[in-house]
Design an enzyme around this catalytic site. Sequence first.
Site, mmCIF file in Angstrom:
data_model
loop_
_atom_site.group_PDB
_atom_site.id
_atom_site.type_symbol
_atom_site.label_atom_id
_atom_site.label_comp_id
_atom_site.label_asym_id
_atom_site.label_seq_id
_atom_site.Cartn_x
_atom_site.Cartn_y
_atom_site.Cartn_z
ATOM 1 N NE ARG A 1 4.808 -4.001 -5.842
ATOM 2 C CZ ARG A 1 4.192 -3.568 -6.933
ATOM 3 N NH1 ARG A 1 3.227 -4.277 -7.503
ATOM 4 N NH2 ARG A 1 4.514 -2.417 -7.465
ATOM 5 C CG ASN B 1 6.521 2.802 -0.714
ATOM 6 O OD1 ASN B 1 7.633 3.313 -0.802
ATOM 7 N ND2 ASN B 1 6.043 1.973 -1.628
ATOM 8 C CD GLU C 1 10.229 2.300 -6.295
ATOM 9 O OE1 GLU C 1 10.270 1.601 -7.320
ATOM 10 O OE2 GLU C 1 9.754 1.893 -5.210
ATOM 11 N NE ARG D 1 15.544 0.643 -10.847
ATOM 12 C CZ ARG D 1 14.388 0.004 -10.807
ATOM 13 N NH1 ARG D 1 13.538 0.107 -11.827
ATOM 14 N NH2 ARG D 1 14.051 -0.725 -9.772
ATOM 15 C CG ASP E 1 12.561 -3.936 -7.534
ATOM 16 O OD1 ASP E 1 12.740 -4.369 -6.386
ATOM 17 O OD2 ASP E 1 11.527 -3.342 -7.893
ATOM 18 C CD GLU F 1 14.914 -4.485 1.141
ATOM 19 O OE1 GLU F 1 15.368 -3.535 1.819
ATOM 20 O OE2 GLU F 1 14.019 -4.339 0.283
ATOM 21 C CD GLU G 1 7.496 -6.139 -6.662
ATOM 22 O OE1 GLU G 1 8.167 -6.148 -5.602
ATOM 23 O OE2 GLU G 1 7.315 -5.122 -7.349
HETATM 24 O O1 GCW Z 1 10.116 -2.104 -7.075
HETATM 25 C C1 GCW Z 1 9.621 -2.030 -5.939
HETATM 26 C C2 GCW Z 1 8.264 -2.549 -5.687
HETATM 27 C C3 GCW Z 1 7.623 -1.539 -4.797
HETATM 28 C C4 GCW Z 1 8.482 -1.401 -3.543
HETATM 29 C C5 GCW Z 1 9.899 -1.016 -3.942
HETATM 30 C C6 GCW Z 1 10.834 -0.940 -2.767
HETATM 31 C C7 GCW Z 1 7.790 -0.846 -1.337
HETATM 32 O O2 GCW Z 1 7.558 -2.724 -6.865
HETATM 33 O O3 GCW Z 1 6.333 -1.975 -4.497
HETATM 34 O O4 GCW Z 1 7.947 -0.464 -2.670
HETATM 35 O O5 GCW Z 1 10.396 -1.966 -4.811
HETATM 36 O O6 GCW Z 1 11.515 -1.910 -2.514
HETATM 37 O O7 GCW Z 1 10.886 0.089 -2.106
#
Ligand code: GCW
Length: 742
Positions: A209, A251, A332, A379, A408, A430, A436
């Site tokens: 992102r 990630n 995720e 969700r 998100d 956060e 994004e």
């Molecule tokens: O939805 C998401 C983004 C991901 C991101 C995730 C998160 C780092 O599309 O790219 O991963 O949120 O915040 O963990």
Amino acid sequence: MPEILRRTLRDVFRHMTRARLALLPVLAVMLLLAATPLMAPAQAAAQAADEDGYALWLRYAPLPGAARAQLQAQARTVVRLAPASPTTDAAMAELQRGLAGMLGKAPATGNTVADGALVLARAADLPDTVRSSLALADAGTEGYVLRRTRLQGKNVFLIAANSDIGLLYGSFAWLRAAASGAPLESASAPALKLRVLNHWDNPDRTVERGYAGQSIWDWWALPDIVDARYLDYARANASLGINGTVLNNVNAKAEMLSPAFIAKAAALAGVFRPYGIRVYLSVRFSTPLELKETATADPLDPQVRAWWQREADEIYRAIPDFGGFLVKANSEGQPGPQDYHRTHVDGANMLAAALAPHNGAVMWRAFVYAPGGTKTDDRAKQAYDEFKPFDGRFAPNVLVQVKNGAIDFQPREPFHPLFGAMPRTPLMMEFQITKEYLGFSTDMAYLGPLFQETLAANTHHGSPPLSVADVLQQAPGKLTGMAGVANIGSDRNWSGSHFDQANWYAFGRLAWNPRGDARAIADEWAAQTFSRDTAVRGAVTGMMMVSREAVVNYMTPLGLHHMMGTGHHHGPAPWVDNLERPDWNPVYYHRTARDGIGFDRTATGSNAIAQYAPALAAQLADPRTTPEQVLLWFHHLPWDYRMASGRTLWQELISHYDRGVRQARDMQAQWAALAPAIDARRHAETAARLQRQAANAQLWRDACIAYFQSVSGLPLPAGVAPPAHDLDHYRKLRFPYAPGNG
Ligand code: GCW
């Protein structure tokens, strides 16, 4: 630029069709020529000097005559009474740099107090009488007091603090006031302890992102080759009071904890240390297992615990002021304690135990949602369901890091129901600075209003009721904080576009003071970044303050959310319904049907509203008492539902899309009118983006209306322009190389 010309231009643009917008560059040149004789000499000079944006808001542009003389009188010399240290050296260097820029000549430095001196002094360096007049206790360990006073019988301007870092922050604050024309005297201390950027940067220099080039961390070259840019990064952050940076993506890769990467992180920490910035790392929960050093990553396994303890000890040997770990677990597809039938508490507390002897912190993210989307019917409810039961059970050096909203980082989300619901756990905000879901770095969207809207929201918890900012600040224990997912990259202008710098700026200012005002912050940024001229900064601020609402209008008005393209998240795709997880599909969120639109989160639906305090839940239970801005977030309503305006929901929805397109075009026109006052390069670069934004707005508007119409079967209200193409056209659009999918 005279007001009349500005207004005329705005009107011209407002009535232009899309085809005619292609004439924009021609028009801008004509305007430039027409307006040149009207320019004040200072403006003409500013325009001549092309700028690339590298200097950010720390440009220290020459002050106009009167202001220059005034400032000169406050800083005939720069005197350091505080002992020399890397941090006070940094403060002295910044004052020299700033004054040289603004005054045309750097003042002399020394340690003799004279009339007209700008003096840097810690409490310990001042005589009792002066010290007691300053109320320095309120400055705490990081704050400062900027005050005209008498010292050693001389009239001086004092930058005072209890610590070296307070002096550095005070120096930046003094320079900011000088550059933007604000009163020089002030006092301030940060409301939150951890003010942290989260980089989603990968070891291969891609950025998840990221829309500003590659990662600014040249991992390959580090630690031997240390780019001079890291120092400017530290300056920029310290100027806002940002005091932490998580270097890598949540990630995370296991290799980030290898000795090679620790050495690279240590090199960066060395650059940042004088600027009060601590380095943190995102860690992959299964690291010891993946590095084949343990047979499991179970947080209750003694060998795993011992491994993390050793790892922490090793990191602190290399980086004695290491900040700690940020963790994305069981979300995720990331590994986590639940893989071993353990809980978030088990996982976070295991890492906390490893860091505690070194005073390190764990920032454990609450952004979790179950694989398969099967755990809950919504969700939006999952983070609360998983975390709320653990209130009070995390170790004292754990903060739970919660995204501003429950889905998100959408253009607009109601505040996350966890805020206020875990009174015995420090919650850290956060925000996402990188855009994004708000047009990457091509569309202008000033996020100050988004941040402020969340921070000021009334949680209805507590008595008197707490705002989200109160919740952050009143966290139990000693840790409080705010994180922002960085929008910084290798692009020369750092953030991909000039205006995206303002989002970094606003984040930093609000992390320091979560009760700050987005408009005042925009104005202050515009004054430093573009011009102190009242009309110019007013016009820039005006555009900024509309920009995020424009994006909401042309993307996801009235509480709609998650309607973007798959994967890259660019462009509209409300029709997507075929992804493997139900909660990845836009149709899951907007629930457009023949009978109406919106997600029923009341008792007749997912009942997510019950996660809010009872007084708020009661308000949200009824569409009539739900703010229209988030109406369809909470309610599924018939197309002919009557809105406050008297229009039907269908009409209102379309009018929002139309307004968004108009607002995007207006921003273009307003910017065009500013051509004489802004250097040609930054002006042209921004104009090109605004043109693209207007087209993007049109695309969202047309595609969404075409889609909604295909489901609702309703005719367009009278006078509404039909989408340029049929739905099929929009469905077939592909954006295979959209950035940010790192
Ligand atoms: O939805 C998401 C983004 C991901 C991101 C995730 C998160 C780092 O599309 O790219 O991963 O949120 O915040 O963990």
